[in-house]
Design a protein around this motif. Structure first.
Motif: not given
Length: 288
Positions: A65-86
């Motif tokens: 998990y990468w987050q900025k001041e408790k707001k998500m930036v990017l996650t990688m779970m079981s090899g699947d990546m998700n990047i937040w719209p901002e």
């Protein structure tokens, strides 16, 4: 029999030993849990490192998990990546480089503290394996403002315009002369919605018959930038004080014309008489 110290130094004989031990522990704690600082200019590229490596085989059992001041930036779970719209289309996840994220075209709003959390699956549960913090500072300094000037005909008023762009946060522009703030004709501040950077411009009119020294001062956050404009009145031609007044010059001119007319009147008959005698003389010598 009482307990005795067989090895080492007795605390009673070294009162600073305990303080030294606490100081070492505090330093180790600081460096182990210290925040990494990264400073970049706006529109540049920033690489934020998690400081941890995960093998390809372990990705299926790892959550990142990468987050900025408790707001998500990017996650990688079981090899699947998700990047937040901002951060979409301008953020890269570099798994091979300490699980770093690379943010492209930095904006002022990207500034803040980022947190990287690594969870690993162990004994039927995900447990935290690593935690890191990175503080990102994004600089967006205003360049030295430019001042242009032009005359407003037909009056003695001149206008100057002070402007600069490409800075953050929102600026405040003021005109100063001899330390006193002046009233501007108009001041406009605008923000680019994409880059989040500001542009500021202001107009000031002044009387150009006297000398001036104006300062255009721009404050933004805890910083400031300024430019100075100096105006010196044009030097006028200096005429000597001993020149005759206009009425005297007029009188002399009239007298000169009168004298010329008198001379012409007096000498005109003589000229006519001379021409007549010359004509008679030529006729008398003409052959018969």
């Amino acid at each position: 029999m009482g307990h005795t110290w067989r090895q080492g130094i007795s605390p009673s004989k070294c009162p600073y030993l305990k303080f030294f031990q606490l100081l070492v522990l505090a330093c180790l704690s600081h460096f182990c849990s210290g925040v990494i600082h990264v400073t970049k200019e706006v529109k540049e590229v920033a690489t934020l490192s998690c400081g941890h490596n995960v093998s390809v085989e372990e990705l299926a059992q790892t959550r990142i998990y990468w987050q900025k001041e408790k707001k998500m930036v990017l996650t990688m779970m079981s090899g699947d990546m998700n990047i937040w719209p901002e951060y979409k289309n301008r953020t890269i996840f570099d798994i091979t480089n300490n699980l770093s994220i690379v943010i492209l075209a930095l904006r002022p709003s990207d500034e803040g503290t980022y947190e990287c959390v690594v969870l690993k699956y162990e004994k039927d549960a995900f447990k935290r394996e690593h935690l890191a913090e990175v503080m990102l500072s994004v600089k967006a300094d205003f360049p030295t403002p430019s001042i242009t000037d032009f005359e407003i005909p037909p009056s003695n008023i001149r206008r100057i315009i002070c402007s600069t762009s490409g800075g953050f946060p929102e600026p405040r522009l003021s005109w100063l002369e001899n330390g006193e703030e002046l009233n501007a004709i108009s001041t406009t501040v605008s923000q680019d919605p994409e880059t989040e950077l500001y542009t500021v411009s202001s107009k000031l009119d002044f009387n150009m018959t006297t000398n001036h020294s104006f300062m255009c001062l721009i404050k933004y956050g805890h910083l400031r930038v300024n430019q100075t404009f100096n105006w010196n009145t044009p030097k006028q031609e200096h005429f000597p004080d001993n020149l005759l007044p206009s009425w005297a010059i007029t009188l002399i001119s009239v007298n000169g014309i009168f004298v010329i007319c008198c001379l012409t009147y007096c000498f005109a008959p003589r000229c006519r008489e001379r021409r007549r005698n010359e004509t008679l003389r030529r006729e008398s010598v003409r052959p018969i």
